[in-house]
Design an enzyme around this catalytic site. Structure first.
Site, short mmCIF file in Angstrom:
data_model
loop_
_atom_site.label_atom_id
_atom_site.label_comp_id
_atom_site.label_asym_id
_atom_site.label_seq_id
_atom_site.Cartn_x
_atom_site.Cartn_y
_atom_site.Cartn_z
N ASP A 203 65.87 84.47 45.45
CA ASP A 203 66.96 84.26 44.14
C ASP A 203 68.05 82.96 44.85
O ASP A 203 69.44 83.33 44.78
CB ASP A 203 67.73 85.26 43.94
N MET B 31 60.76 88.63 29.37
CA MET B 31 62.03 87.76 29.91
C MET B 31 62.74 88.79 31.02
O MET B 31 63.03 90.00 30.57
CB MET B 31 62.76 87.26 28.82
N ASN B 32 62.91 88.37 31.88
CA ASN B 32 63.86 89.07 32.90
C ASN B 32 65.05 87.82 33.42
O ASN B 32 65.42 87.16 32.43
CB ASN B 32 63.50 89.98 34.16
N ASP B 33 65.43 87.77 34.58
CA ASP B 33 66.85 87.39 35.04
C ASP B 33 66.92 85.86 34.32
O ASP B 33 66.16 85.18 34.40
CB ASP B 33 66.83 87.06 36.64
N TRP C 100 66.04 97.07 35.29
CA TRP C 100 64.85 97.59 35.80
C TRP C 100 64.82 99.14 35.51
O TRP C 100 63.51 99.54 34.88
CB TRP C 100 64.61 97.13 37.17
N GLU D 240 69.98 91.21 45.34
CA GLU D 240 69.22 90.40 44.57
C GLU D 240 70.16 89.64 43.91
O GLU D 240 71.70 90.13 43.51
CB GLU D 240 68.45 90.93 43.39
N PHE E 254 59.98 82.89 41.22
CA PHE E 254 60.87 84.05 41.02
C PHE E 254 62.33 83.13 40.86
O PHE E 254 62.23 82.15 40.76
CB PHE E 254 61.01 84.99 42.24
N GLN F 259 63.29 84.13 33.83
CA GLN F 259 61.97 84.57 34.67
C GLN F 259 61.15 85.20 33.14
O GLN F 259 61.68 85.83 32.43
CB GLN F 259 62.39 85.88 35.43
C1 FRU Z 1 65.77 90.52 39.91
C2 FRU Z 1 64.41 90.22 40.57
C3 FRU Z 1 64.62 88.93 41.41
C4 FRU Z 1 63.46 88.33 41.50
C5 FRU Z 1 63.03 88.68 39.81
C6 FRU Z 1 61.48 88.52 40.08
O1 FRU Z 1 65.50 91.05 38.55
O2 FRU Z 1 63.90 91.15 41.19
O3 FRU Z 1 65.24 89.28 42.79
O4 FRU Z 1 63.59 86.78 41.86
O5 FRU Z 1 63.40 89.61 39.66
O6 FRU Z 1 61.23 88.54 38.59
#
Ligand code: FRU
Length: 501
Positions: free
Chosen positions: A168, A37-39, A306, A223, A98, A55
């Site tokens: 985004d 998982m990210n954002d 990150w 971002e 994304f 994400q």
């Molecule tokens: C930020 C990012 C966003 C992008 C997503 C990709 O963490 O780099 O800009 O949409 O993660 O996973």
């Protein structure tokens, strides 16, 4: 029609996600159903529930082709997983769906706006990404991608705007009923800018103006923008890449930035007045906000970063999930600064109160009943002797003979530090971070929220926050206090218990 790619992802996450034991996840922070998982994405209130998308790469605990995971909650603390919402299954998003946002349409459907990514070969033989903005419409569970996607592509960008870094989208409805969205973009100077678009119906978009420009002041590319009104001010949140440090305010690498200013809605002009970091800890990035039905602006960020998440290391491979969201935080402006407080509903999860008042000490102490890994810990400090303020205070938690994480305070420098060097990490990533706090004569208020794999430290009633993930063995649940010089301390500890809300 659900695509084969999405059906496979849903099947995979159902089988593997179910097998993860509840106690192997954070208790009240949202974690990836399975895999990476990210954002936070599409953070919204829809059909009587909060929706959080994210994400998501279900097939591995490292970043990969981005899907959108999905969860819902009634209180932002107890989450229920829903099937993945989006998969990279169209030509225009074949290399990833994304980050993006969500809104309710006047006809009651939910609209997702996200970035579609297509990798292409360059003439030099490398790869570059084409990023466009796309839509999907659904009922809170299943979403259909819009047949006219992408709705914003290179032809909609102003001169000099990169087509490789245009992502985004954060969508909102203006007071006059029309729609706006902002995206992060890289202009010709290689830094970051926020582009504003407008639409009558949320489906047909056109460029309006450049809302904010970085000019390489705060990192480069910006971002994940969010843009909203708060306490009579206008706030722009962004997550800059490639930052250079600036005192104790900004650190190297991926950071977070809050610009506070004013907004003229007629001309769509944002005027900056002040800047600050959003979170001063180690793990925080890409926050999004939602307006609750009772009018609170609540923010959740990705409680990783990150530059500090050591994605190649065992931490990410030892758990069947990787990535968690921060606590929901209520935002407000005080003295021209962004303040954050844990969502007030968290207090309903409190139980087993233990309180120690006016504890005076000048060495290492433990206090009866003060321990645990899912706790809400309030600490109020003052100098034992205001004429001779102590040198250092520290609280150590997630502690046993081998491990601990510490938050320490040096009143003479007004510096607060979080240090997870001894948390069990086996990677050479950043383990410490410091910030300047406001303190007089050694007075300081801390509220430390521990969940199984994290610590969030709220300073002086929310003036600053430091967040860090800690993957320490759960058996390490001790807490101790240290003072060099005389400290007088009030401590209140509550266990945070699920299912009480
Ligand atoms: C930020 C990012 C966003 C992008 C997503 C990709 O963490 O780099 O800009 O949409 O993660 O996973």
């Amino acid at each position: 029609m659900t695509s084969q790619t999405l059906r496979e992802a849903r099947k995979y996450e159902e089988v593997t996600g179910k097998a993860i034991r509840e106690e192997d996840r954070p208790a009240f922070h949202l974690s990836s159903y399975v895999g990476w998982m990210n954002d936070p994405n599409g953070f919204s209130y829809y059909d009587h529930k909060y929706h959080m998308f994210y994400q998501y790469h279900p097939y591995d605990s490292i970043w990969g082709p981005m899907h959108w995971g999905h969860a819902v909650s009634e209180d932002l603390l107890h989450w229920e997983y829903l099937p993945a919402a989006l998969a990279p299954d169209e030509q225009y998003d074949r290399d990833g769906c994304f980050s993006g946002s969500a809104i309710e349409l006047p006809d009651g459907r939910q609209l997702l706006m996200y970035t579609g990514v297509m990798r292409e070969r360059t003439l030099e033989g490398g790869f570059c990404e084409l990023q466009t903005q796309c839509l999907a419409v659904g009922d809170g569970r299943d979403y259909e991608k819009y047949e006219q996607n992408p709705v914003l592509d290179r032809t909609d960008l102003p001169e000099g705007a990169s087509v490789h870094d245009a992502r985004d989208p954060k969508i909102w409805r203006a007071k006059d009923g029309t729609y706006r969205c902002v995206i992060g973009n890289r202009p010709a100077d290689g830094s970051g800018q926020i582009l504003l678009f407008e639409s009558e119906d949320a489906f047909h978009w056109k460029f309006r103006k450049v809302l904010a420009e970085n000019h390489n002041r705060f990192g480069r590319m910006w971002e994940c923008p969010d843009f909203f009104e708060l306490d009579g001010k206008q706030v722009l949140l962004v997550s800059p890449q490639d930052m250079l440090p600036h005192g104790f305010e900004y650190h190297n690498g991926n950071g977070t930035l809050c610009l506070i200013g004013s907004y003229n809605e007629e001309t769509d002009t944002f005027t900056e007045e002040a800047d600050q970091a959003i979170d001063y800890g180690i793990d925080f990035y890409a926050p999004q906000t939602v307006l609750t039905p009772d009018g609170r602006r609540v923010m959740i960020g990705w409680m990783q970063n990150w530059d500090t998440c050591a994605v190649s290391g065992p931490t990410s491979r030892e758990l069947p999930w990787f990535g968690q969201m921060s606590l929901p935080r209520e935002l407000f402006i005080r003295d021209g600064r962004l303040f954050q407080k844990p969502l007030r509903e968290l207090e309903e999860m409190r139980s087993h109160e233990v309180r120690h008042e006016q504890v005076t000490f000048s060495d290492v102490i433990r206090l009866p009943g003060v321990e645990g890994r899912q706790i809400d810990l309030e600490i109020e400090l003052k100098a034992g002797d205001p004429e001779k303020v102590y040198q250092k205070f520290a609280v150590r938690f997630a502690q046993n003979g081998q491990y601990h994480t510490a938050v320490s305070f040096r009143p003479h420098e007004s510096v607060l530090k979080i240090d997870r060097k001894f948390s069990g990490s086996r990677r050479a990533v950043i383990h410490q971070r410091r910030c300047l706090v406001r303190s007089e004569e050694g007075r300081l208020k801390l509220r430390v929220i521990l969940d199984r794999f994290s610590a969030e430290v709220f300073v002086n009633d929310g003036e600053q926050v430091m967040s860090a993930t800690i993957y320490t063995d759960q058996a390490a649940d001790g807490i101790s206090f240290f003072a060099d010089g005389s400290v007088i301390m009030d401590v209140t500890k509550y266990d945070l218990v699920r299912g009480q809300v």
